[in-house]
Design an enzyme around this catalytic site. Structure first.
Site, mmCIF file in Angstrom:
data_model
loop_
_atom_site.group_PDB
_atom_site.id
_atom_site.type_symbol
_atom_site.label_atom_id
_atom_site.label_comp_id
_atom_site.label_asym_id
_atom_site.label_seq_id
_atom_site.Cartn_x
_atom_site.Cartn_y
_atom_site.Cartn_z
ATOM 1 N N GLU A 38 -9.137 0.372 -3.738
ATOM 2 C CA GLU A 38 -10.117 0.287 -2.667
ATOM 3 C C GLU A 38 -10.377 1.725 -2.218
ATOM 4 O O GLU A 38 -9.427 2.471 -1.964
ATOM 5 C CB GLU A 38 -9.570 -0.514 -1.480
ATOM 6 C CG GLU A 38 -10.611 -0.633 -0.380
ATOM 7 C CD GLU A 38 -10.083 -1.227 0.928
ATOM 8 O OE1 GLU A 38 -8.857 -1.378 1.079
ATOM 9 O OE2 GLU A 38 -10.920 -1.532 1.796
ATOM 10 N N ARG B 137 6.093 -2.639 -7.060
ATOM 11 C CA ARG B 137 5.514 -1.334 -6.803
ATOM 12 C C ARG B 137 6.596 -0.273 -6.751
ATOM 13 O O ARG B 137 7.781 -0.575 -6.641
ATOM 14 C CB ARG B 137 4.692 -1.348 -5.518
ATOM 15 C CG ARG B 137 5.504 -1.665 -4.278
ATOM 16 C CD ARG B 137 4.629 -1.990 -3.095
ATOM 17 N NE ARG B 137 3.553 -1.031 -2.973
ATOM 18 C CZ ARG B 137 2.436 -1.255 -2.288
ATOM 19 N NH1 ARG B 137 2.264 -2.400 -1.665
ATOM 20 N NH2 ARG B 137 1.509 -0.343 -2.197
ATOM 21 N N LYS C 46 -0.914 3.747 2.732
ATOM 22 C CA LYS C 46 -2.083 4.574 3.043
ATOM 23 C C LYS C 46 -2.252 4.718 4.546
ATOM 24 O O LYS C 46 -2.592 5.772 5.046
ATOM 25 C CB LYS C 46 -3.343 3.910 2.471
ATOM 26 C CG LYS C 46 -3.620 4.184 1.013
ATOM 27 C CD LYS C 46 -5.023 3.688 0.666
ATOM 28 C CE LYS C 46 -5.134 3.330 -0.805
ATOM 29 N NZ LYS C 46 -6.368 2.591 -1.122
#
Length: 668
Positions: free
Chosen positions: A35, A266, A276
């Site tokens: 994104e 992850r 983020k």
RNA sequence: UGGCCUAUGGUGUAACUGGUAACACGUCAGUUUUUGGUACUGAAGAGUCUAGGUUCGAGACCUAGUGGGCCAACCA
């Protein structure tokens, strides 16, 4: 030779299996779908490495797709930065796509879904909807608009698209099952009204599709074969498949293949954070200078710090991929960059913490330009000249008035080699009024063949250039600053993560280029920072050299935070059980220690815990022995023998394991 | 009072359809060395979370337990 077959990870196993089951190899297709709402970080590198790596392995196309369905958070700036970072890592995408490319097709399918009675307009407040949704442990209930007519749904949806509705007034939801165990299946939202301009579609749309509706269908449109994402999307898979099956019903001729979502764990890196949102906070609060601050785990930060694409790719390759949570030690990342730079970086000399050396038998006005090898790991790197003169700087740390013979450096009366130059001997020192050494008087010898224990780096004072050197330490003082329920990650900020040093470097560095990398000999790897100018050189320390001397030196308090063995948070009975696994295989002295430990632990064990072990299989002697030992402690502390205990002991007495028999006899 | 995922040396990943735990980093020791770096050699370190079961044989399969993670944004 190089035919060694590397073992496959679980994703490769899945692909191999699909291939074996008839999937054509040329149908393989992957995608990396960020994104554009922030900068890429080392965590994304894993996702990039997996999908693009698979693309390289199977010679399959990999799309770079921007998942741009929320204009409130997304910007062109991020799109550009992401493209730059992926390219810098050395990956080539087959096609650059955007979820927003598919807005029309998605909209058309949504209408078909409404017509099928599989989607409806809800006109409640988000709060009311949340209440009806239930919780993970409680089913939801149907809302009042769930059974609107197809006509009404179509009508309102058209109005939403036409901009006739306000944000929050209506949304489109899939009609699945409000009682479903998976919360995501409880009539998930497909479209919301958002009166915001989109960085690509401008004002064309005022309704925007949600992630679940968009992502899977984008995979489907692109005919991605394997859609790989991180573990937190596992619960979404069921919905991914539901949408996919509906749409496949509309478009199987145009898009024959149904993608498959699979999830991997992850990457987590010690002493840093990967969110983020949290990284943005560091930027916004000025804790760091920007997204590309060399302390940041962003790709741009690592790049500025001096990490190479090769080192990062090597890192991702070595951490592997699996489904369990992990916390990777930064030392592995450091190993990867050292390994790469060792082969590539030219060696130079720089003194970060200087002390003056005067060579008393070297003429005052003389200077020599001595030849120095640029990189002994790379014959093609060639040679350069470094100036030598009567007055030099060496590192303060490299001199001691007195020291043991484990100290290979300069001490009074001792000899040491100056790299690329002569051997010097310390004759006397000059001290200031407080007794600190300010100057070392040495004599030199031209016999460079002599064997001496140490070699020091140095710079000629007259020729040296002043430079700023920035040394970085970890940004956080906690190994996993992110993972404390009771503490905010900001509490762990390391106040000393940046140290600015005034250093002296050899003159050849005057024409170093931005980004160029060097090994400052005996110190570490450094690169020329983007803030460097012709008048002021600025270097970043990428990473230090491995330093086995540092381990010999007495440690400072901060180094001494030794890790506690983690088993002390396990219960006493569990710890005892783990001894049972190996007890009968231990050597005598180990076993004695273990026994003492078990007896200590047994004080905190209940009879019930122990009794459950009485039925342990005959072949598991170790477990029965530790049970016997623990039982002994309980009996000593006043436990009455009962039938079960007597039974357990008498069986043990007949066992073929001598150790068990001995322990049992003690209790009989 | 839910569902799903997960558990292998200090860390990360392996072990092809069950055959007796491997590789990398890290650690320790030695050799070489004009970087206490590099390179090379060697060593220590797990019997696979616990219990029960299936099997001639289980890290792998089954059951239960325990620990960890994820799931209730008009975010992705």
């Amino acid at each position: 030779m190089s035919t060694e077959t590397k073992s496959l990870n679980f994703l490769e196993h899945i692909i191999e299996e699909d291939l074996a089951n008839g999937l054509a190899k040329d149908k393989l297709r992957f995608r990396f779908p960020p994104e554009p709402n922030g900068y890429l970080h080392i965590g994304h590198t894993k996702a990039i490495g997996i999908s693009f790596g698979l693309g390289e392995k199977y010679n399959a196309p990999v799309n770079l797709r921007f998942d741009d369905t929320n204009p409130a958070k997304e910007e062109q700036e991020y799109v550009d930065a992401i493209k730059e970072d992926v390219s810098w890592l050395g990956y080539k995408w087959a096609e650059e796509r955007y979820s927003s490319d598919y807005f029309q097709e998605l909209y058309d399918w949504a209408i078909l879904l409404i017509k099928d009675g599989k989607a409806y307009i809800d006109s409640q407040s988000s709060q009311a909807m949340a209440e009806q949704k239930g919780t993970p442990t409680q089913p939801g209930v149907d809302g009042p608009y769930r059974n609107r007519t197809v006509e009404e749904n179509l009508d309102i949806f058209a109005k939403m698209k036409a901009g006739e509705c306000n944000e929050g007034e209506h949304i489109l939801r899939a009609k699945i099952d409000m009682q479903h165990v998976n919360m995501l299946m409880r009539d998930p939202i497909m479209y919301r009204v958002l009166k915001k301009d989109h960085h690509r579609t401008g004002s064309d749309w005022c309704i925007y599709p949600m992630y679940d509706w968009t992502h899977g269908e984008s995979d489907y449109i692109e005919q991605v074969s394997h859609s790989l994402c991180s573990l937190e999307f596992k619960p979404h898979r069921e919905l991914y498949d539901w949408f996919k099956e509906q749409v496949h019903g509309f478009a199987k001729d145009k898009y024959p293949m149904q993608p498959k979502q699979r999830e991997f764990a992850r990457l987590n890196l010690s002493y840093t954070i990967m969110s983020k949102r949290k990284l943005l906070k560091l930027v916004e609060e000025g804790i760091v200078s920007g997204w590309n601050d060399p302390r940041m785990p962003t790709i741009s930060g690592l790049r500025r710090r001096g990490y190479t694409p090769q080192s990062i790719r090597k890192f991702v390759e070595t951490v592997g991929v699996a489904k369990r949570d992990n916390l990777i030690d930064v030392s592995l990342l450091e190993f990867c960059i050292r390994e790469d730079l060792n082969k590539k970086a030219d060696r130079v000399m720089a003194v970060l913490d200087p002390i003056k050396v005067v060579i008393t038998n070297y003429p005052e006005d003389k200077e020599e330009w001595l030849e120095a090898e640029n990189n002994q790991e790379d014959a093609s790197a060639g040679f350069r000249k470094v100036p030598f003169s009567r007055e030099l700087y060496i590192e303060k740390e490299d001199f001691k008035v007195e020291a043991s013979n484990k100290f290979f450096r300069l001490k009074l009366g001792g000899e040491v080699r100056l790299k690329n130059a002569y051997i010097i001997k310390a004759e006397s020192v000059v001290k200031d009024t407080e007794g600190n050494v300010t100057e070392i008087n040495c004599t030199y010898s031209e016999d460079t063949e002599k064997k001496v224990k140490g070699t020091l780096h140095w710079v000629s004072i007259k020729h040296a250039i002043k430079a700023e050197v920035r040394e970085y330490d970890r940004l956080f003082t906690d190994e996993a600053p992110d993972s404390h329920a009771d503490k905010d990650f900001m509490e762990f900020i390391n106040p000393k993560s940046l140290k600015t040093i005034e250093a002296f470097v050899e003159p050849s560095l005057a024409d170093a280029k931005i980004g160029e990398q060097f090994q400052f000999q005996r110190l570490g790897y450094f690169n020329l920072d983007i803030e460097s100018t012709a008048n002021k050189l600025v270097f970043n320390k990428t990473v230090g050299l491995k330093d086995s001397w540092a381990k010999v030196k007495p440690k400072t308090a901060t180094d001494n935070q030794q890790k506690q063995p983690q088993n002390n948070k396990r219960s006493a009975i569990d710890q005892i059980k783990s001894y049972g696994k190996k007890y009968d295989r231990m050597q005598d002295d180990q076993r004695e220690k273990a026994k003492a430990e078990i007896q200590e632990l047994a004080k905190n064990v209940s009879y019930e815990d122990l009794e459950s072990l009485f039925g342990t299989a005959v072949k598991k002697a170790g477990t029965r022995i530790i049970t016997m030992i623990s039982l002994g402690v309980l009996i000593e502390n006043g436990l009455e023998k009962n039938e079960a205990i007597n039974d357990f002991i008498s069986k043990a007495l007949d066992d073929k394991n001598d150790l068990l028999v001995a322990e049992a006899k003690a209790l009989a």
